[in-house]
Design a protein around this motif. Sequence first.
Motif, short mmCIF file in Angstrom:
data_model
loop_
_atom_site.label_atom_id
_atom_site.label_comp_id
_atom_site.label_asym_id
_atom_site.label_seq_id
_atom_site.Cartn_x
_atom_site.Cartn_y
_atom_site.Cartn_z
N TRP A 136 36.41 -17.64 15.09
CA TRP A 136 35.12 -17.56 14.14
C TRP A 136 35.71 -15.66 13.92
CZ3 TRP A 136 30.63 -18.07 17.37
CH2 TRP A 136 31.35 -19.37 17.68
N PRO A 137 35.95 -15.53 11.75
CA PRO A 137 36.06 -15.14 11.18
C PRO A 137 35.11 -13.86 10.63
CG PRO A 137 36.07 -16.24 9.95
CD PRO A 137 35.88 -17.19 10.89
N LEU A 138 34.34 -12.88 12.33
CA LEU A 138 33.05 -12.87 11.96
C LEU A 138 33.02 -11.55 12.92
CD1 LEU A 138 30.93 -16.37 12.12
CD2 LEU A 138 30.96 -14.61 10.18
N ASP A 139 32.40 -10.25 12.17
CA ASP A 139 32.54 -9.15 12.99
C ASP A 139 30.89 -8.82 13.33
OD1 ASP A 139 33.75 -6.84 13.74
OD2 ASP A 139 33.22 -5.76 12.29
N THR A 140 30.65 -9.46 14.49
CA THR A 140 29.47 -9.31 14.89
C THR A 140 29.94 -10.35 16.77
OG1 THR A 140 27.36 -10.04 14.32
CG2 THR A 140 28.98 -11.75 13.79
N PRO A 141 28.33 -9.43 17.21
CA PRO A 141 28.18 -10.39 18.76
C PRO A 141 27.10 -11.58 18.59
CG PRO A 141 26.40 -8.25 18.48
CD PRO A 141 27.92 -7.89 17.37
N ASN A 142 26.30 -11.16 17.42
CA ASN A 142 25.09 -12.56 16.92
C ASN A 142 25.75 -13.62 16.94
OD1 ASN A 142 23.75 -10.84 18.04
ND2 ASN A 142 23.51 -9.48 16.00
N TYR A 234 24.97 -21.07 16.31
CA TYR A 234 24.71 -20.78 15.05
C TYR A 234 25.11 -19.33 15.05
CZ TYR A 234 20.46 -24.37 15.80
OH TYR A 234 20.65 -25.10 16.14
N ILE A 235 25.04 -18.45 13.60
CA ILE A 235 25.34 -16.68 13.59
C ILE A 235 24.03 -15.94 12.86
CG2 ILE A 235 27.72 -17.93 13.48
CD1 ILE A 235 27.21 -17.34 9.85
N GLU A 236 23.87 -15.06 12.84
CA GLU A 236 22.73 -14.22 12.18
C GLU A 236 22.39 -14.37 10.40
OE1 GLU A 236 20.83 -9.60 13.22
OE2 GLU A 236 22.76 -10.04 13.26
N ASP A 237 21.88 -14.46 10.18
CA ASP A 237 21.77 -14.27 8.76
C ASP A 237 22.10 -12.83 8.50
OD1 ASP A 237 21.25 -15.04 5.61
OD2 ASP A 237 18.76 -14.48 6.14
N GLY A 238 22.69 -12.68 7.09
CA GLY A 238 23.05 -11.43 6.57
C GLY A 238 24.53 -10.96 7.21
N VAL A 239 25.35 -11.45 8.58
CA VAL A 239 26.36 -10.49 9.02
C VAL A 239 27.52 -11.44 7.54
CG1 VAL A 239 25.76 -11.48 11.27
CG2 VAL A 239 26.84 -13.25 10.19
N ARG A 240 28.62 -10.45 7.62
CA ARG A 240 29.69 -10.57 7.03
C ARG A 240 30.88 -11.09 7.00
NH1 ARG A 240 28.03 -8.30 1.61
NH2 ARG A 240 26.47 -7.04 2.09
N ILE A 241 31.64 -11.44 6.66
CA ILE A 241 33.09 -12.37 6.95
C ILE A 241 33.92 -11.35 7.73
CG2 ILE A 241 34.83 -14.07 6.68
CD1 ILE A 241 32.85 -15.38 4.95
N ALA A 242 34.73 -10.69 8.39
CA ALA A 242 35.60 -10.17 8.92
C ALA A 242 37.11 -11.05 8.41
CB ALA A 242 36.17 -10.01 10.22
N GLU A 243 37.85 -9.75 8.10
CA GLU A 243 39.33 -10.14 7.29
C GLU A 243 39.63 -11.30 8.83
OE1 GLU A 243 42.24 -10.54 5.18
OE2 GLU A 243 40.68 -9.13 4.61
N PRO A 244 40.37 -11.92 8.10
CA PRO A 244 41.09 -13.07 9.61
C PRO A 244 42.27 -12.00 9.70
CG PRO A 244 40.45 -14.62 7.57
CD PRO A 244 40.61 -12.95 6.95
#
Length: 277
Positions: A136-142, A234-244
């Motif tokens: 997942w290209p997401l920079d969040t633990p949520n 599910y992902i937290e609303d408002g998180v941003r996409i990280a550079e893959p």
Amino acid sequence: MSTSANYAQLPSLNEDYALTNEQIASYQKNGHILLRNVATPDEINAYEPILSGVVREHDYNTKPVEERDTYGKAFIQIGNLWQLNEGAKRFVMACRFAKIAAELMGVSGVRIYHDQALFKEPGGGHTPWHQDQIYWPLDTPNTITLWMPLVPVSEEVGSMTFVDESQKLGYLSRQEISDESHKTLGSFIEGKQLPTTNYGALAAGDATFHAGWTLHSAPGNPTEAMREVMTIIYIEDGVRIAEPDSKARANDLRGWFPGLNPGDIAASPLNPLVYKA
């Protein structure tokens, strides 16, 4: 049951499922939890035929189980059932499930990343050790996954096996689900003597929830019955996409966030907001 009018008669799945402070604290500590009766027997009886029907309709496996690779043996995998069927959409968009996900993570709102039916056939193989979030290209633990059997799951098939508190270790390996990931991560778990939990037999409608970085695997299916499981990520609303930083993440960016780029908020038309406190 094929018309939208018929689907409107389905149970709403919007009634609240009350979590205790202890359950939330346990999830946040361990990175996984089992919750009983998240969907009632009546609700499962209404939705199981619809969800399993969509899986049968879209299962293009032609090879027998024994001729597939490890990943292919692990399950029949169909993504985003919510786009394929109006009844499946009602299940995936359920406010009850989304609210549990938000409360376990301690966030105010969640969006769908995607859903997946994971049906393990009779004789189906094990699911190797892995972390979901390497894809997942997401920079969040949520991030969090609901994993719900649509049929009773016996002790010998069981739930997944989770490594307790492994979500705190973050990104351990880029290896995708494979024999290699099973070996590498298995050696790591053994070497560090990390404690694991398997919740054993589950009723249809029970659900486990686990964090995106929680290490987990699942046993094979030695029974004669299909292990029907529905998952919603599910992902937290408002998180941003990280550079893959890998091919897997570049693929996920294209597939699940169409039209979006690194730095954008993760909210394409495929990622509807399903709960806001």
